[in-house]
Write a protein that holds these residues in place. Sequence first.
Motif, PDB file in Angstrom:
ATOM      1  N   THR A 209      11.040   5.305   1.179  1.00 39.79           N
ATOM      2  CA  THR A 209      10.401   4.856  -0.064  1.00 39.79           C
ATOM      3  C   THR A 209      11.333   5.121  -1.244  1.00 39.79           C
ATOM      4  O   THR A 209      12.012   6.158  -1.291  1.00 39.79           O
ATOM      5  N   LEU A 210      11.352   4.177  -2.194  1.00 34.36           N
ATOM      6  CA  LEU A 210      12.075   4.384  -3.447  1.00 34.36           C
ATOM      7  C   LEU A 210      11.082   4.892  -4.485  1.00 34.36           C
ATOM      8  O   LEU A 210      10.087   4.223  -4.776  1.00 34.36           O
TER       9      LEU A 210
ATOM     10  N   LYS B 252       0.880  -1.163   0.000  1.00 33.45           N
ATOM     11  CA  LYS B 252       0.000   0.000   0.000  1.00 33.45           C
ATOM     12  C   LYS B 252       0.923   1.220   0.000  1.00 33.45           C
ATOM     13  O   LYS B 252       1.475   1.605   1.030  1.00 33.45           O
ATOM     14  N   SER B 253       1.102   1.777  -1.178  1.00 26.47           N
ATOM     15  CA  SER B 253       2.157   2.759  -1.407  1.00 26.47           C
ATOM     16  C   SER B 253       2.114   3.976  -0.497  1.00 26.47           C
ATOM     17  O   SER B 253       3.160   4.507  -0.106  1.00 26.47           O
TER      18      SER B 253
ATOM     19  N   VAL C  12       7.545   3.213  -5.458  1.00 26.72           N
ATOM     20  CA  VAL C  12       6.458   4.014  -6.021  1.00 26.72           C
ATOM     21  C   VAL C  12       6.864   4.554  -7.391  1.00 26.72           C
ATOM     22  O   VAL C  12       7.821   5.334  -7.505  1.00 26.72           O
ATOM     23  N   PRO C  13       6.163   4.143  -8.462  1.00 26.88           N
ATOM     24  CA  PRO C  13       6.490   4.635  -9.806  1.00 26.88           C
ATOM     25  C   PRO C  13       5.732   5.917 -10.137  1.00 26.88           C
ATOM     26  O   PRO C  13       4.565   6.072  -9.773  1.00 26.88           O
TER      27      PRO C  13
END
Length: 289
Positions: A14-15, A5-6, A118-119
Amino acid sequence: METQKSYETHQSGTLYLVPTPIGNLGDMTYRAVETLKEVDWIASEDTRNTQKLLNHFEITTSQISYHEHNSTERIPHFIDMLEKGANMAQVSDAGMPSISDPGHDLVVACIEAGIPVVPLPGANAGVTALIASGLNPQPFTFIGFLKRKKKDQKEQWEQLKNKEETLIFYESPYRIKETIANLGSVLGADRQVVICRELTKRYEEFIRGTAAEVLDWLDQTEVKGEICFMVAGNDEPEEEKTHFFPEDLKEHVEQVMAFENSTAKDAIKHVAKIRQLKKQDVYQAYHEL
């Protein structure tokens, strides 16, 4: 199995995978700029190249180099930083992270460590060129860079020749002519090809035609700049086509030698491979032993 769950609170950092423009700085998104400003570190394929982008958008976040030659030693360090709570963005020189760059290895390492990835959406040369190519936009397969050696590349084309979807490739301007020649010799001179040069830049150019027509254009043109090219899918695939061989092995070897301009040794290996025979048997048949 795992779920992510981003945007929930995480113990780790986060990345963020942040696309960058492929030529036109106007294609940078607001969200990409804000993300690069807010993270603690930026992992860049080429820090000098990325610094120009950061300067343009007044981004002062520090960079750490991350490329194919140092990815093995960098990844454990990045994972440690992320686990301690630092947020990090990874960028390519141009376009999407993980596409033709070492970002994928970092993504896998983060997933294995339970670190959220996360993109961000943004520029991608392959899909951008595809939608203006005139070729069928779906389905498509992104291949990226082909193998460089002529023999290896022709084997790749053999594996791809019956694909029905549009194929997308990246290529160097110094190798594009030989690549199109290899394509034509395997897929046929009438296969539709589109070359896109300098996408999103001032000298953006599309060259659309058959493999033969495009090769003729390349013979007369000094090609420069970044290149993406696409190949139409085979609308009449014949899966059994490769099995329509001359009954006589010697005749088959001679056909391969003539078509490929190859030596008897290479032709024997080729025939043995596609007919699933021992090289010794083909050798003996060719030399009538």
